[in-house]
Design a protein around this motif. Structure first.
Motif, short mmCIF file in Angstrom:
data_model
loop_
_atom_site.label_atom_id
_atom_site.label_comp_id
_atom_site.label_asym_id
_atom_site.label_seq_id
_atom_site.Cartn_x
_atom_site.Cartn_y
_atom_site.Cartn_z
N UNK A 122 1.02 -1.13 0.31
CA UNK A 122 -0.06 -0.31 0.03
C UNK A 122 0.50 0.57 0.07
N UNK A 123 -0.12 2.40 -0.49
CA UNK A 123 1.70 3.23 -0.50
C UNK A 123 0.24 4.61 -0.76
N UNK A 124 0.88 5.90 0.05
CA UNK A 124 -0.10 7.19 0.27
C UNK A 124 1.36 7.81 -0.28
N UNK A 125 0.44 8.90 -1.50
CA UNK A 125 1.77 9.80 -1.76
C UNK A 125 1.47 10.69 -1.16
N UNK A 126 2.02 11.53 -0.67
CA UNK A 126 1.93 12.83 0.08
C UNK A 126 1.75 14.58 -0.67
N UNK A 127 2.32 14.28 -1.38
CA UNK A 127 2.58 15.69 -2.40
C UNK A 127 1.06 15.37 -3.61
N UNK A 128 0.87 17.18 -2.70
CA UNK A 128 -1.24 17.30 -2.98
C UNK A 128 -0.94 16.82 -4.83
N UNK A 129 -0.54 17.49 -4.80
CA UNK A 129 -0.16 17.47 -6.45
C UNK A 129 -0.15 15.92 -7.16
N UNK A 130 -0.27 15.29 -6.70
CA UNK A 130 -0.26 14.08 -7.07
C UNK A 130 -0.94 13.08 -6.65
N UNK A 131 -1.24 13.79 -5.34
CA UNK A 131 -2.64 12.66 -4.30
C UNK A 131 -3.68 12.79 -5.77
N UNK A 132 -4.35 13.45 -5.62
CA UNK A 132 -5.25 13.51 -6.55
C UNK A 132 -5.62 12.71 -7.71
N UNK A 133 -4.48 12.31 -7.95
CA UNK A 133 -4.45 10.81 -8.96
C UNK A 133 -3.71 9.84 -7.98
N UNK A 134 -2.49 9.65 -7.20
CA UNK A 134 -2.33 8.34 -6.59
C UNK A 134 -1.86 8.44 -5.75
#
Length: 146
Positions: free
Chosen positions: A55-67
Protein backbone atom coordinates in the motif's frame (compact mmCIF):
# COMPACT_ATOMS: atom_id res chain seq x y z
CA UNK A 1 8.09 -45.76 18.59
CA UNK A 2 8.98 -45.87 14.91
CA UNK A 3 5.71 -44.18 14.09
CA UNK A 4 6.58 -41.33 16.47
CA UNK A 5 10.00 -40.90 14.86
CA UNK A 6 8.50 -40.89 11.37
CA UNK A 7 5.93 -38.26 12.38
CA UNK A 8 8.65 -36.13 14.04
CA UNK A 9 10.90 -36.43 10.98
CA UNK A 10 8.01 -35.40 8.75
CA UNK A 11 7.22 -32.37 10.90
CA UNK A 12 10.86 -31.28 10.98
CA UNK A 13 11.13 -31.73 7.22
CA UNK A 14 8.01 -29.65 6.64
CA UNK A 15 9.26 -26.95 9.00
CA UNK A 16 12.57 -26.82 7.15
CA UNK A 17 10.81 -26.49 3.82
CA UNK A 18 8.60 -23.65 5.03
CA UNK A 19 11.56 -21.84 6.58
CA UNK A 20 13.53 -22.05 3.33
CA UNK A 21 11.14 -19.70 1.55
CA UNK A 22 12.09 -16.00 1.75
CA UNK A 23 9.65 -13.41 3.09
CA UNK A 24 10.54 -9.71 3.04
CA UNK A 25 8.87 -6.54 4.21
CA UNK A 26 9.87 -2.92 3.54
CA UNK A 27 8.41 0.37 4.69
CA UNK A 28 9.01 4.10 4.51
CA UNK A 29 7.30 7.13 5.99
CA UNK A 30 8.74 10.53 5.15
CA UNK A 31 7.49 13.88 3.83
CA UNK A 32 7.04 12.45 0.31
CA UNK A 33 5.35 9.09 0.80
CA UNK A 34 4.28 6.35 3.17
CA UNK A 35 4.31 2.75 1.99
CA UNK A 36 4.62 -0.86 3.03
CA UNK A 37 5.52 -3.78 0.81
CA UNK A 38 5.51 -7.45 1.77
CA UNK A 39 6.67 -10.25 -0.51
CA UNK A 40 7.53 -13.91 -0.40
CA UNK A 41 9.61 -15.96 -2.79
CA UNK A 42 10.25 -19.69 -3.04
CA UNK A 43 13.80 -20.75 -2.27
CA UNK A 44 13.94 -23.14 -5.24
CA UNK A 45 15.54 -22.21 -8.56
CA UNK A 46 13.83 -19.24 -10.15
CA UNK A 47 12.65 -17.85 -6.78
CA UNK A 48 9.02 -17.85 -7.88
CA UNK A 49 6.83 -15.22 -6.21
CA UNK A 50 4.38 -16.82 -3.80
CA UNK A 51 3.08 -13.72 -2.03
CA UNK A 52 3.02 -9.94 -2.57
CA UNK A 53 0.97 -7.06 -1.29
CA UNK A 54 1.53 -3.40 -0.55
CA UNK A 55 0.00 0.00 0.00
CA UNK A 56 1.20 3.51 -0.79
CA UNK A 57 0.15 7.04 0.12
CA UNK A 58 1.70 9.85 -1.94
CA UNK A 59 1.80 12.94 0.28
CA UNK A 60 2.41 15.57 -2.41
CA UNK A 61 -0.92 17.37 -2.89
CA UNK A 62 -0.45 17.79 -6.64
CA UNK A 63 0.00 14.01 -7.05
CA UNK A 64 -2.40 12.82 -4.37
CA UNK A 65 -5.47 13.50 -6.51
CA UNK A 66 -4.30 10.76 -8.90
CA UNK A 67 -2.11 8.46 -6.80
CA UNK A 68 -3.04 9.50 -3.26
CA UNK A 69 -3.72 5.98 -2.01
CA UNK A 70 -2.92 2.80 -3.90
CA UNK A 71 -3.07 -0.88 -3.00
CA UNK A 72 -0.71 -3.25 -4.77
CA UNK A 73 -1.08 -6.93 -5.58
CA UNK A 74 1.12 -9.54 -7.25
CA UNK A 75 0.59 -8.21 -10.78
CA UNK A 76 2.15 -4.88 -9.72
CA UNK A 77 5.50 -6.43 -8.74
CA UNK A 78 7.23 -6.25 -12.12
CA UNK A 79 10.80 -6.90 -11.01
CA UNK A 80 12.34 -8.53 -7.95
CA UNK A 81 15.73 -9.73 -6.90
CA UNK A 82 17.00 -11.17 -3.65
CA UNK A 83 20.46 -12.64 -3.31
CA UNK A 84 22.95 -12.94 -0.49
CA UNK A 85 21.68 -9.95 1.52
CA UNK A 86 20.60 -7.73 -1.36
CA UNK A 87 16.96 -6.97 -2.20
CA UNK A 88 15.41 -5.18 -5.17
CA UNK A 89 11.69 -4.76 -5.78
CA UNK A 90 10.02 -2.73 -8.51
CA UNK A 91 6.32 -1.98 -8.28
CA UNK A 92 4.61 -0.58 -11.36
CA UNK A 93 1.06 0.74 -11.41
CA UNK A 94 -0.01 1.32 -15.00
CA UNK A 95 -2.97 3.27 -13.75
CA UNK A 96 -6.50 2.91 -14.94
CA UNK A 97 -9.39 5.15 -15.82
CA UNK A 98 -8.97 6.95 -12.51
CA UNK A 99 -5.38 8.07 -13.33
CA UNK A 100 -6.00 9.53 -16.81
CA UNK A 101 -3.04 7.59 -18.22
CA UNK A 102 -0.54 8.45 -15.48
CA UNK A 103 1.76 5.66 -14.28
CA UNK A 104 3.59 5.07 -11.01
CA UNK A 105 6.93 3.31 -10.59
CA UNK A 106 8.28 2.51 -7.10
CA UNK A 107 11.75 0.94 -6.84
CA UNK A 108 13.27 -0.32 -3.57
CA UNK A 109 16.96 -1.23 -3.35
CA UNK A 110 18.07 -2.43 0.07
CA UNK A 111 20.67 -4.48 1.86
CA UNK A 112 24.20 -5.23 0.84
CA UNK A 113 25.42 -8.23 -1.11
CA UNK A 114 27.51 -10.51 1.05
CA UNK A 115 26.01 -9.17 4.29
CA UNK A 116 22.64 -10.86 4.90
CA UNK A 117 20.79 -9.49 7.93
CA UNK A 118 17.36 -9.82 9.51
CA UNK A 119 16.91 -6.02 9.38
CA UNK A 120 18.49 -3.78 6.77
CA UNK A 121 18.03 -0.42 5.09
CA UNK A 122 18.19 1.06 1.62
CA UNK A 123 16.61 3.61 -0.66
CA UNK A 124 13.46 4.00 -2.69
CA UNK A 125 12.67 6.02 -5.77
CA UNK A 126 9.13 6.97 -6.71
CA UNK A 127 8.31 8.27 -10.18
CA UNK A 128 4.95 9.36 -11.56
CA UNK A 129 4.75 10.04 -15.29
CA UNK A 130 1.94 11.16 -17.55
CA UNK A 131 0.38 13.48 -14.98
CA UNK A 132 0.28 17.27 -15.31
CA UNK A 133 3.83 17.52 -13.95
CA UNK A 134 6.45 14.76 -13.83
CA UNK A 135 7.15 13.69 -10.26
CA UNK A 136 10.27 11.97 -8.97
CA UNK A 137 11.43 11.60 -5.35
CA UNK A 138 13.84 9.43 -3.42
CA UNK A 139 14.05 8.46 0.22
CA UNK A 140 15.19 5.94 2.78
CA UNK A 141 13.51 2.59 3.36
CA UNK A 142 13.71 0.02 6.17
CA UNK A 143 13.40 -3.67 5.37
CA UNK A 144 13.53 -6.99 7.13
CA UNK A 145 12.90 -10.69 6.81
CA UNK A 146 10.32 -12.89 8.44
Amino acid sequence: MWRGMIVLAGLLGAAGTAHANSRYFCSADDKEARFTLESGFESTAGHKLNHFRGALIVKDEAQSTVFGKRVFESQHLTNHWSRDGELLMEVFDGGSDDTDGATLDLVVVAGERGKPAANFSGTYSLTIEGADKPYAVEGKVSCGTK
